[in-house]
Structure formats: structure tokens, C-alpha cells
Scaffold this motif. Structure first.
Motif, mmCIF file in Angstrom:
data_model
loop_
_atom_site.group_PDB
_atom_site.id
_atom_site.type_symbol
_atom_site.label_atom_id
_atom_site.label_comp_id
_atom_site.label_asym_id
_atom_site.label_seq_id
_atom_site.Cartn_x
_atom_site.Cartn_y
_atom_site.Cartn_z
ATOM 1 N N ASN A 81 1.084 -0.168 5.009
ATOM 2 C CA ASN A 81 0.003 -0.666 4.163
ATOM 3 C C ASN A 81 -1.166 0.320 4.101
ATOM 4 N N GLY A 82 -1.460 0.822 2.910
ATOM 5 C CA GLY A 82 -2.643 1.645 2.706
ATOM 6 C C GLY A 82 -2.644 2.976 3.414
ATOM 7 N N PHE A 129 -2.095 5.986 2.425
ATOM 8 C CA PHE A 129 -2.805 7.050 1.712
ATOM 9 C C PHE A 129 -4.296 6.746 1.608
ATOM 10 N N LEU A 130 -4.637 5.538 1.199
ATOM 11 C CA LEU A 130 -6.042 5.199 0.991
ATOM 12 C C LEU A 130 -6.833 5.195 2.296
ATOM 13 N N LYS A 131 -6.167 4.888 3.400
ATOM 14 C CA LYS A 131 -6.846 4.897 4.698
ATOM 15 C C LYS A 131 -6.824 6.279 5.358
ATOM 16 N N GLY A 132 -6.104 7.211 4.760
ATOM 17 C CA GLY A 132 -6.054 8.566 5.301
ATOM 18 C C GLY A 132 -5.385 8.651 6.660
ATOM 19 N N PHE A 169 -9.398 3.323 9.661
ATOM 20 C CA PHE A 169 -9.575 4.458 8.752
ATOM 21 C C PHE A 169 -9.319 5.779 9.476
ATOM 22 N N GLU A 170 -8.489 6.611 8.878
ATOM 23 C CA GLU A 170 -8.105 7.919 9.418
ATOM 24 C C GLU A 170 -7.548 7.830 10.834
#
Length: 326
Positions: A249-250, A252-255, A232-233
Motif C-alpha cells: 500500500n502506497g 511509491f507515494l510514501k517513498g 513515510f520513507e
């Protein structure tokens, strides 16, 4: 002077006898003691189209350890006899694979107190690793790092820098035959890209969280792998290609955050960019002098051997560094 030139018409490195170059007002003439061989030198065929007026007298060689022999009219702070180290401008013709080279005076650093061959092995790979880890990834505040390409020059220096800053988990990809070498640099876990699942191994070694930061020194589709290993981030530096967030993969959602780095771009980025290049070189060289960073696998070649060595770098994976000793 004796020099190794590049002929773009037939993609060959050719030994030649050239006149000694004269420095412009803002340049210095350097008597070359040693010059590092790097992938960017070896892959000149890929970027030579961007060099204006390249002819058969073009001398490559960006990483130079040497002694100033003459200074231009506007040069201040440097004198004849000063020992210097620098990473040169790839789009200028008088590089370090010769007895004499030209360099921008404002891109020099005082020569570190190490052997010239050791020093010449460091600018392109070492200063790049320093900028990637300290300027882009703030490695001093991180607990986990993934390096793709741990046995190469840049990857190996990155591992040592991370170890110096106390990063707890340093994961690095390499072949099985280079695992002991990469471990000796400071990797806490090597991952054999030939048979291990890199993504699964990263998650197994980070409590299923992924790494905080990743550094891709390999290129190809390894940016996808590096990005997918981030937690994350997380932050990633891509060294070879251009980042492609939409296919990660992800992202945007993981920042996630993504960074590009090209050490030589300092020559196109103005005064501040060149100053940052010099600062990186000085900081890295302090660790080199203190023994916190080493060049453990170093192959020394002559000017006559340098052309073949460059083709070797281009055509296969190279472990450690290769340096031309004049």
C-alpha cells in the motif's frame, strides 16, 4: 568420524561413519565442539538441488564453534589449536554436524570469550540480525522498529540489538505464550498475531505514523504486513522471500525502500562480501562477550538427537536456539 548426513533421495537425516575430511589449500580442518541448528539446515530439501554432487555423505551444519586441527597450504593468520567460530558455505559438503568440518580460512573469526555452545547459537541468526539492522536499516539512527517473528532466533537477536542502540519503540509479533520472553529481550510492545490487528496496533503505538523500519523474519505474506506498517520513507528488510513493492500500500507515494538479505550469499559475492560477513561476526561477538546480547532460551542436543531436532525446526515454530554439542 561420526556424522549426521542428509539423504536427498528420501529427505532423511542419517547418522553415519565417515572418513575425516582433508582441507584444500585455502581451507582449515576444524574439530567441532558445537554446531548451531538453523532453519536453513532444516530446510535443506528446498535448496539441495542447487548443491552440485550432493550424495549420501553430505554433512550439513553451517554454524560451527571449534578448534583448528589442520590448515591448508595457502592459509595465513591461523594455526593449529586456534579456537574459531564461523558461518559456513551451504553448498559445500563437510558441514558442522560431525566430529570434524571444513571451513574457508577467510570466513573465520576468533572465538568469542563465551561458552562454545552459546557461540554456536549465534552466527546464522545473530549475524543476520546484525547485518539487517546495522548495514541495511541504520538502526543507530532510528526511533521505531517492527520485528515480525520476535520469539525466533533472528527476531530475538534483532530486538536485543535494537535495545542496545537505544531504539525507543520496539514492536514485535509473537504468540501470547511467548510475550513475556519477547518483552524480556527488549520489546516495548508485543503483538499477538493470533488475535490482534498488527497494522492497527503498530499505528496506535507510533502516533499514527507507522514505524521507521521493519524486519520480516517470518516470510509468506508477512512482507506485505511489514511494508504496510512503515511510515513515510520507511525501510524494510525481507529475510525469507523476495520483496514485492507493487502490491504494498502506497509504496511509491510514501517513498518506501526495501532490502533483501541472505547471509550465506557472502560466499557468492566475492572478497568484499566475505569480509562483510567476518566484520558482522566480529561486531556481534563483541556484544555477546560484553553481555549486551544473550541466548536466553537454548536447547542442547546430541548428534543422535539432531536429526529429529531439525525436523522439529522445519515443521513448527521454534523459540530461541537449538545447538548440537559434540
Amino acid at each position: 568420524m561420526r556424522a549426521l548426513t542428509y539423504h536427498k533421495s528420501n529427505d532423511q537425516f542419517v547418522l553415519a561413519q565417515l572418513d575425516k575430511p582433508a582441507p584444500s589449500a585455502d581451507e582449515v580442518l576444524v574439530k567441532v565442539v558445537a554446531a548451531g541448528l538453523n532453519p536453513v539446515d532444516a530446510k535443506i530439501h528446498k535448496w539441495c538441488g542447487g548443491a552440485r554432487d550432493m550424495d549420501d555423505t553430505w554433512v550439513p551444519g553451517l554454524d560451527v564453534s571449534g578448534i583448528i586441527e589442520a590448515v591448508g597450504a595457502n592459509v595465513e593468520g591461523w594455526s593449529m589449536g586456534d579456537a574459531v567460530l564461523y558461518h559456513g558455505n551451504m553448498f559445500k559438503p563437510c558441514g558442522g554436524f560431525a566430529q570434524y568440518a571444513l571451513a574457508d580460512a577467510d570466513a573465520l573469526i576468533p572465538h568469542p570469550d563465551v561458552d562454545p555452545v552459546i557461540a554456536a547459537a549465534t552466527p546464522c541468526a545473530g549475524w543476520t540480525a546484525w547485518r539487517a539492522l546495522t548495514h541495511k536499516l541504520q538502526i543507530e539512527n532510528r526511533k521505531s522498529l517492527l520485528v515480525l517473528g520476535g520469539s525466533g532466533g533472528t527476531g530475538g537477536f534483532a530486538i536485543q540489538i535494537a535495545r542496545y542502540f537505544g531504539v525507543e519503540t520496539i514492536l514485535a509479533t509473537c504468540s501470547e505464550q511467548n510475550a513475556d520472553y519477547v518483552t524480556s529481550l527488549g520489546a516495548t510492545r508485543t503483538i499477538d498475531y493470533n488475535w490482534e490487528d498488527v497494522l492497527s496496533t503498530v499505528y496506535e503505538n507510533t502516533a499514527r505514523q507507522g514505524v521507521e523500519v521493519a524486519f520480516d523474519t517470518v516470510g509468506g505474506d508477512n512482507d506485505i504486513l511489514a511494508a504496510n506498517c512503515l511510515g513515510f520513507e520507511g525501510h524494510m528488510v525481507e529475510l525469507v522471500g523476495v520483496v514485492r513493492p507493487p502490491i504494498y500500500n502506497g509504496a511509491f507515494l510514501k517513498g518506501l525502500s526495501f532490502h533483501q538479505l541472505s547471509l550465506g550469499s557472502a560466499y557468492r559475492g566475492g572478497t568484499k562480501a566475505k569480509a562483510d560477513l567476518v566484520k558482522a561476526g566480529a561486531a556481534f561477538s563483541k556484544l555477546l562477550e560484553a553481555g549486551e546480547i544473550t541466548v536466553p532460551r537454548l536447547q542442547q542436543v546430541s548428534l543422535e538427537e539432531a536429526g529429529d531436532a531439525l525436523k522439529t525446526i522445519r515443521n513448527q515454530r521454534t523459540v530461541g536456539k537449538i545447538v548440537l554439542k559434540m
